[in-house]
Design a protein around this motif. Structure first.
Motif, PDB file in Angstrom:
ATOM      1  N   ALA A   1      -2.078   6.026   2.559  1.00 18.79           N
ATOM      2  CA  ALA A   1      -3.328   5.263   2.633  1.00 18.79           C
ATOM      3  C   ALA A   1      -3.697   5.011   4.090  1.00 18.79           C
ATOM      4  CB  ALA A   1      -3.185   3.948   1.884  1.00 18.79           C
TER       5      ALA A   1
ATOM      6  N   VAL B   1      -6.948   1.071   2.465  1.00 15.35           N
ATOM      7  CA  VAL B   1      -7.826   1.897   1.641  1.00 15.35           C
ATOM      8  C   VAL B   1      -7.115   3.208   1.312  1.00 15.35           C
ATOM      9  CG1 VAL B   1     -10.037   3.095   1.487  1.00 15.35           C
ATOM     10  CG2 VAL B   1      -9.892   0.905   2.668  1.00 15.35           C
ATOM     11  N   ARG B   2      -7.101   3.568   0.033  1.00 13.72           N
ATOM     12  CA  ARG B   2      -6.563   4.862  -0.389  1.00 13.72           C
ATOM     13  C   ARG B   2      -7.695   5.830  -0.751  1.00 13.72           C
ATOM     14  NH1 ARG B   2      -1.642   6.863  -2.571  1.00 13.72           N
ATOM     15  NH2 ARG B   2      -1.894   9.123  -2.592  1.00 13.72           N
TER      16      ARG B   2
ATOM     17  N   SER C   1     -15.400   6.840   5.936  1.00 12.90           N
ATOM     18  CA  SER C   1     -14.451   7.853   5.464  1.00 12.90           C
ATOM     19  C   SER C   1     -14.143   8.934   6.496  1.00 12.90           C
ATOM     20  CB  SER C   1     -14.978   8.517   4.183  1.00 12.90           C
ATOM     21  OG  SER C   1     -16.240   9.125   4.420  1.00 12.90           O
TER      22      SER C   1
ATOM     23  N   ILE D   1      -7.984  -3.887   6.306  1.00 14.25           N
ATOM     24  CA  ILE D   1      -8.294  -3.484   4.939  1.00 14.25           C
ATOM     25  C   ILE D   1      -7.527  -2.207   4.604  1.00 14.25           C
ATOM     26  CG2 ILE D   1     -10.111  -2.907   3.289  1.00 14.25           C
ATOM     27  CD1 ILE D   1     -10.409  -5.697   4.369  1.00 14.25           C
TER      28      ILE D   1
ATOM     29  N   LEU E   1     -17.638  -2.845   1.818  1.00 16.18           N
ATOM     30  CA  LEU E   1     -17.041  -3.737   2.805  1.00 16.18           C
ATOM     31  C   LEU E   1     -18.077  -4.788   3.149  1.00 16.18           C
ATOM     32  CD1 LEU E   1     -15.112  -1.309   5.180  1.00 16.18           C
ATOM     33  CD2 LEU E   1     -14.206  -2.727   3.325  1.00 16.18           C
TER      34      LEU E   1
ATOM     35  N   TYR F   1     -13.020  -6.410   1.126  1.00 17.34           N
ATOM     36  CA  TYR F   1     -13.328  -5.289   0.236  1.00 17.34           C
ATOM     37  C   TYR F   1     -13.838  -5.871  -1.078  1.00 17.34           C
ATOM     38  CZ  TYR F   1     -12.698  -1.449  -3.030  1.00 17.34           C
ATOM     39  OH  TYR F   1     -12.911  -0.505  -3.997  1.00 17.34           O
TER      40      TYR F   1
ATOM     41  N   LEU G   1     -18.238   1.760   1.281  1.00 15.97           N
ATOM     42  CA  LEU G   1     -16.956   2.120   1.867  1.00 15.97           C
ATOM     43  C   LEU G   1     -16.938   3.568   2.342  1.00 15.97           C
ATOM     44  CD1 LEU G   1     -14.063   1.242   2.489  1.00 15.97           C
ATOM     45  CD2 LEU G   1     -13.432   1.891   0.161  1.00 15.97           C
TER      46      LEU G   1
ATOM     47  N   THR H   1       0.836  -1.192   0.000  1.00 16.95           N
ATOM     48  CA  THR H   1       0.000   0.000   0.000  1.00 16.95           C
ATOM     49  C   THR H   1       0.872   1.244   0.000  1.00 16.95           C
ATOM     50  OG1 THR H   1      -1.813   1.106   1.154  1.00 16.95           O
ATOM     51  CG2 THR H   1      -0.147   0.036   2.511  1.00 16.95           C
TER      52      THR H   1
ATOM     53  N   PHE I   1     -11.963   6.312  -0.588  1.00 24.36           N
ATOM     54  CA  PHE I   1     -13.195   5.811   0.014  1.00 24.36           C
ATOM     55  C   PHE I   1     -14.412   5.981  -0.886  1.00 24.36           C
ATOM     56  CE2 PHE I   1     -10.445   6.454   3.631  1.00 24.36           C
ATOM     57  CZ  PHE I   1     -10.780   5.441   4.504  1.00 24.36           C
TER      58      PHE I   1
END
Length: 325
Positions: free
Chosen positions: A9, A58-59, A84, A56, A66, A107, A80, A5, A61
């Motif tokens: 992120a 995440v970059r 955020s 999980i 999910l 995800y 998702l 990642t 949202f």
């Protein structure tokens, strides 16, 4: 597990109590490949007895869902973007019934097919579209109908070109292609994943594999073995599997993890500060196994040594003849 990642992120940490915590990747302590690292409880404000069941990365949202599953067979899908707004103390990801626990989070894009596997050897494969998107605090809907004293031990996102590796408490296991698990309705009993007998015991864990990975298996008494997934037989669903690890009396399977084998080129990274040797007399490493003996190379080396000795004798004779003349 290994996650690739970006430092900017977020990592979403889901616990068995249904809570979710945020952490920026750049807030993780940086270390070498051999570093021990820091326990996650030093980075998150976890409650007593709270354990992390899913992570999980995440970059963005804006897109995706999910998908969550609980021990009692309840599933829930949430946008998702509902996650955020990070909060230091975490927020509720799913409302759980009394005695229930969150066992997995995936995800998804909204079009995946999910597989729920139970302790007594059942597996239900259903379309994710059968579960509507719900709010963050919703309870969810039934994903699989459980038999008495049965519960869900794992959730997988189906991939047709992979296999499901199933391991039992008494050290048995098997691989079965995902395509052998037919699509069923959400909330159904599903199909047989593995035959449960007194010989192999209940299901301990399930995971998706391609066949080229390596597997680390550990027992409750601390016995661990490392093996190739390809060494475990690929057989049908309604079978009891083969012995993966031999356990003593009173011992049982504690945990198992997939290990991605390193490439041969990565071995040069073990000594990054060491310059390549220019010694021409050093024999190059071969690709044979440790116990094998490449006889052809030994013979060729002897021939080279003999020829070099003969050449040196001829040179000495020529020098003597020139001196006498």
């Amino acid at each position: 597990r290994l996650y690739v990642t970006s430092t900017h992120a977020y990592l979403l940490f889901f616990t068995d109590m249904g809570q979710v915590y945020w952490l920026k990747v750049y807030n993780l302590p940086e270390g070498s490949r051999q570093a021990k690292g820091k326990h996650i409880s030093n980075l998150l404000e976890l409650s007593d007895g709270e354990n992390i069941n899913a992570i999980i990365p995440v970059r963005d949202f804006k897109e995706g869902y999910l998908f969550m599953a609980t021990k009692q067979g309840v599933v829930k899908k949430t946008d998702l973007i509902s996650f955020s707004n990070p909060r230091k103390g975490g927020i509720r990801a799913i409302n759980l019934d009394e005695g229930d626990k969150l066992i997995g989070v995936k995800y998804t894009s909204g079009d995946n097919e999910m597989i729920l596997a139970t302790r007594k050897g059942q597996a239900n494969r259903f379309n994710e579209g059968a579960v509507r998107a719900m709010g963050r605090t919703a309870r969810g809907v039934r994903g699989i109908r459980l038999a008495p004293k049965d519960f869900v031990i794992g959730m997988l996102a189906a991939e047709e070109d992979k296999e499901i590796l199933t391991l039992t408490e008494k050290g048995y296991g098997k691989r079965t292609p995902v395509k052998e698990y037919r699509l069923c309705n959400r909330g159904g009993k599903g199909v047989t994943n593995i035959k449960i007998t007194d010989k192999n015991g209940s299901v301990k864990t399930v995971m998706l594999v391609e066949g080229g990975e390596e597997l680390m298996v550990m027992s409750k008494n601390g016995i661990a073995i490392r093996m190739k997934c390809s060494d475990i037989s690929s057989i049908g669903r309604a079978t009891q599997g083969v012995r993966v690890i031999r356990l003593g009396e009173g011992d049982g399977l504690a945990a198992a993890a997939i290990i991605i084998p390193e490439d041969e080129e990565d071995s040069s990274e073990d000594n990054p500060g060491e310059e390549p040797s220019n010694d021409v007399n050093k024999r190059p490493e071969n690709n044979f196994g440790k116990d094998s003996k490449p006889e052809l190379e030994e013979d060729s080396e002897e021939e080279v040594e003999e020829s070099s000795e003969e050449d040196s004798e001829e040179v000495e004779e020529d020098d003597e003849s020139e001196f006498n003349s």
